[in-house]
Design an enzyme around this catalytic site. Structure first.
Site, PDB file in Angstrom:
ATOM      1  N   HIS A   1       0.758  -1.211   0.179  1.00  0.00           N
ATOM      2  CA  HIS A   1      -0.140  -0.170   0.186  1.00  0.00           C
ATOM      3  C   HIS A   1       0.849   1.146   0.064  1.00  0.00           C
ATOM      4  O   HIS A   1       1.712   1.346   0.812  1.00  0.00           O
ATOM      5  CB  HIS A   1      -0.966  -0.089   1.336  1.00  0.00           C
ATOM      6  CG  HIS A   1      -1.776   0.967   1.332  1.00  0.00           C
ATOM      7  ND1 HIS A   1      -3.048   1.196   0.725  1.00  0.00           N
ATOM      8  CD2 HIS A   1      -1.943   2.452   1.790  1.00  0.00           C
ATOM      9  CE1 HIS A   1      -3.589   2.325   0.729  1.00  0.00           C
ATOM     10  NE2 HIS A   1      -2.905   3.170   1.543  1.00  0.00           N
ATOM     11  N   CYS A   2       0.732   2.141  -1.085  1.00  0.00           N
ATOM     12  CA  CYS A   2       1.458   3.083  -1.202  1.00  0.00           C
ATOM     13  C   CYS A   2       0.688   4.477  -0.604  1.00  0.00           C
ATOM     14  O   CYS A   2      -0.209   4.755  -1.368  1.00  0.00           O
ATOM     15  CB  CYS A   2       1.908   3.533  -2.575  1.00  0.00           C
ATOM     16  SG  CYS A   2       3.161   5.139  -3.075  1.00  0.00           S
ATOM     17  N   VAL A   3       1.360   5.225   0.550  1.00  0.00           N
ATOM     18  CA  VAL A   3       0.417   6.506   0.797  1.00  0.00           C
ATOM     19  C   VAL A   3       0.813   7.456  -0.178  1.00  0.00           C
ATOM     20  O   VAL A   3      -0.041   8.297  -0.093  1.00  0.00           O
ATOM     21  CB  VAL A   3       1.253   6.811   2.160  1.00  0.00           C
ATOM     22  CG1 VAL A   3       0.826   5.660   3.281  1.00  0.00           C
ATOM     23  CG2 VAL A   3       2.686   6.849   2.319  1.00  0.00           C
TER      24      VAL A   3
ATOM     25  N   ASN B   1      -1.896   7.032  -2.285  1.00  0.00           N
ATOM     26  CA  ASN B   1      -3.349   6.756  -1.574  1.00  0.00           C
ATOM     27  C   ASN B   1      -3.994   5.562  -2.074  1.00  0.00           C
ATOM     28  O   ASN B   1      -5.336   5.442  -2.460  1.00  0.00           O
ATOM     29  CB  ASN B   1      -4.143   7.795  -1.393  1.00  0.00           C
ATOM     30  CG  ASN B   1      -5.259   7.693  -0.457  1.00  0.00           C
ATOM     31  OD1 ASN B   1      -5.052   6.923   0.573  1.00  0.00           O
ATOM     32  ND2 ASN B   1      -6.242   8.349  -0.976  1.00  0.00           N
TER      33      ASN B   1
END
EC number: 2.3.1.225
Length: 343
Positions: free
Chosen positions: A178-180, A183
């Site tokens: 999951h890449c912040v 998002n």
């Protein structure tokens, strides 16, 4: 303390932190050190402040929000504003090629396109409707991905290479991470966009670093500063060296020198991460699988399901079928046809 010393110290600390994060995720010894360090700080920092910090960290990294997306766009906007406001005009005065100067803008346009696609593209969400289709895509290895396992949250059978994302609260096909910054989860259907986004971001930072550095070097050469001498604090005559030149340029063009330092550090960090992602792509691994790979057959991890064997076996990646096949699987994912069928 001299600016150059401070900058090199900052660069060393940033790179050391980056390396420790990468190594620490695979090394139990470093994880133990970090855990003990956190315990020490828990005795120093007031409890109310700890709760506030944990709440902020939980919001930033464990819930879907646009904080890092906005921060990404702000930082990119600031860098390009400085490049346009000062560097572009000064380089024109020094008769730089316009193709050379416009390259960062071209990379910006392409980068924003892939950034948007990474943000909005469905990574491969598993639902009741497509569960059976995803179960047929990858073979179960019986080690990292055993058969007949259900997701306790989604109550769906878990296809091989899938994972439940606690941030997005969904199971994702060929889950990477999951890449912040976008998002969104990175999965089977948007890994190609994420890699392209990362490549163009690295290229734009490196190109801007090269243009800015060449500008400063040409400025030094044209002004003959490097041929001059100066009197040091002890009254001795000294020949201009690299440290003096950096100090001189920082006092003359502080924003440009700061920009050069920022994009150089960014180029190294992004370049290192890009190489890691390309290695995973070439070997048909995901970040999730790379992280779990060393523990798949660990004798100290009884929670890991493994068939009985006379002697321990090493985990083997059964999904790698050669470089070109692995890359084709990412950039032309087979699951795209399943998505069209579902519609």
């Amino acid at each position: 303390m001299d600016f150059l010393v401070l900058f090199l110290l900052y660069l060393a600390l940033v790179l050391l932190g980056f390396v420790m994060i990468c190594i620490g995720s695979k090394t139990h010894y470093l994880q133990g050190l970090i855990s003990r360090g956190a315990q020490v700080f828990s005795y120093i920092i007031p409890e109310c402040l700890q709760r506030a910090m944990l709440s902020v960290l939980h919001y930033l990294f464990h819930t879907r929000n646009y904080t890092f997306v906005v921060l990404h766009l702000i930082l990119q906007g600031m860098v390009y504003t400085e490049y346009t406001w000062e560097i572009f005009g000064l380089c024109q005065q020094l008769e730089f090629s316009l193709y050379y100067l416009f390259l960062p803008y071209l990379l910006l346009i392409v980068n924003l396109l892939f950034f948007t696609l990474s943000c909005v593209t469905n990574p491969g969400t598993i639902t009741k409707a497509n569960e059976l289709l995803f179960l047929q895509v990858y073979e179960f290895d019986g080690v990292m991905f055993p058969k007949n396992v259900r997701c306790p949250t989604c109550d769906l059978r878990k296809p091989a290479r899938s994972k439940h994302c606690s941030v997005c609260n969904r199971c994702v096909h060929r889950f990477d991470h999951h890449c912040v910054w976008v998002n969104n989860c990175i999965g089977a259907w948007n890994t190609r966009y994420f890699l392209s986004y990362l490549f163009t971001l690295t290229a734009s930072a490196a190109t801007m670093a090269v243009v800015s550095t060449v500008f400063l070097v040409r400025l030094v050469v044209m002004s003959d500063v490097y041929l001059q001498t100066y009197v040091d604090d002890l009254g001795h005559l000294q020949v201009v060296d690299t440290v003096f030149l950096v100090q001189y340029l920082f006092l003359t063009f502080p924003r440009i020198v700061f920009l050069v330092g920022f994009v150089v550090v960014l180029s190294f960090l992004l370049g290192g991460y890009l190489c890691f992602c390309l290695y995973l792509a070439a070997t048909n691994q995901t970040t999730n699988e790379w992280y779990k790979g060393d523990r798949a057959w660990c004798q100290h991890c009884p929670h890991v399901a493994r068939p009985p064997a006379a002697e321990p076996q090493a985990y083997r990646n059964i999904h790698s079928h050669g470089l070109w096949s692995n890359l084709r699987e990412i950039f032309l994912p087979a699951t795209a046809c399943y998505e069209r069928k579902e519609k």
